[in-house]
Scaffold this motif. Structure first.
Motif, PDB file in Angstrom:
ATOM      1  N   ASP A  18      64.648 106.249  52.302  1.00  0.00           N
ATOM      2  CA  ASP A  18      65.056 105.299  53.330  1.00  0.00           C
ATOM      3  C   ASP A  18      63.908 104.365  53.690  1.00  0.00           C
ATOM      4  N   ALA A  19      62.680 104.907  53.779  1.00  0.00           N
ATOM      5  CA  ALA A  19      61.514 104.057  54.063  1.00  0.00           C
ATOM      6  C   ALA A  19      61.296 103.060  52.926  1.00  0.00           C
ATOM      7  N   LEU A  20      61.473 103.494  51.681  1.00  0.00           N
ATOM      8  CA  LEU A  20      61.344 102.582  50.540  1.00  0.00           C
ATOM      9  C   LEU A  20      62.419 101.504  50.584  1.00  0.00           C
ATOM     10  N   ALA A  25      63.904  95.860  51.447  1.00  0.00           N
ATOM     11  CA  ALA A  25      64.701  94.879  52.192  1.00  0.00           C
ATOM     12  C   ALA A  25      63.793  93.871  52.886  1.00  0.00           C
ATOM     13  N   GLN A  26      62.673  94.328  53.410  1.00  0.00           N
ATOM     14  CA  GLN A  26      61.732  93.415  54.062  1.00  0.00           C
ATOM     15  C   GLN A  26      61.138  92.438  53.054  1.00  0.00           C
ATOM     16  N   ILE A  27      60.765  92.916  51.890  1.00  0.00           N
ATOM     17  CA  ILE A  27      60.226  92.040  50.847  1.00  0.00           C
ATOM     18  C   ILE A  27      61.289  91.043  50.381  1.00  0.00           C
ATOM     19  N   LEU A  67      55.177  82.606  56.670  1.00  0.00           N
ATOM     20  CA  LEU A  67      55.767  83.472  55.655  1.00  0.00           C
ATOM     21  C   LEU A  67      54.748  84.312  54.918  1.00  0.00           C
ATOM     22  N   LEU A  68      53.478  83.974  55.056  1.00  0.00           N
ATOM     23  CA  LEU A  68      52.456  84.762  54.380  1.00  0.00           C
ATOM     24  C   LEU A  68      52.357  86.128  55.028  1.00  0.00           C
TER      25      LEU A  68
END
Length: 129
Positions: A18-20, A25-27, A67-68
């Protein structure tokens, strides 16, 4: 491994996955924002080139700085496991490997014996004559 330890290991694996999933999803969200920003910049450049008929350099956009990625620790996934490997795991693993090796040697000897018997039956009458 008893049922409680297996359930703990399964829950730990689920939380790690789930953490992965959250990191991916964030990336993906950051990549989509970057793609949208680049797409808008390309459209601006195309509009300016059509208006002026010249090649125009793309100016730096302040949105691009947001965005960086910030701190690299925000992008690191750390895996913590509360479930330890049972003490007898490695001895069981080595005995399993030993059993596979012994079975392989036995099968190899059986194959060679079968090949030798087949060759003997095929050529023994020709050798006698």
């Amino acid at each position: 491994m008893d049922e409680q330890a297996a359930a703990g290991l399964a829950l730990d694996a689920f939380s790690t996955l789930d953490a992965l999933r959250q990191d991916v999803a964030q990336i993906r969200d950051v990549n989509l924002q970057t793609f949208d920003l680049l797409n808008s910049q390309i459209q601006r450049v195309d509009e300016q080139m059509e208006a002026k008929g010249l090649s125009v350099e793309v100016p730096a956009d302040p949105e691009a700085q947001n965005l960086l990625p910030g701190d690299s620790a925000d992008w690191m996934t750390e895996v913590h496991s509360a479930t330890e490997v049972p003490a007898e795991f490695f001895s069981d693993l080595m005995s399993f490997q030993y059993m596979h090796t012994a079975l392989f040697v036995f099968m190899l000897l059986a194959l060679l014996l079968n090949l030798g018997a087949t060759l003997w039956l095929a050529f023994s009458d020709k050798w006698r004559s």
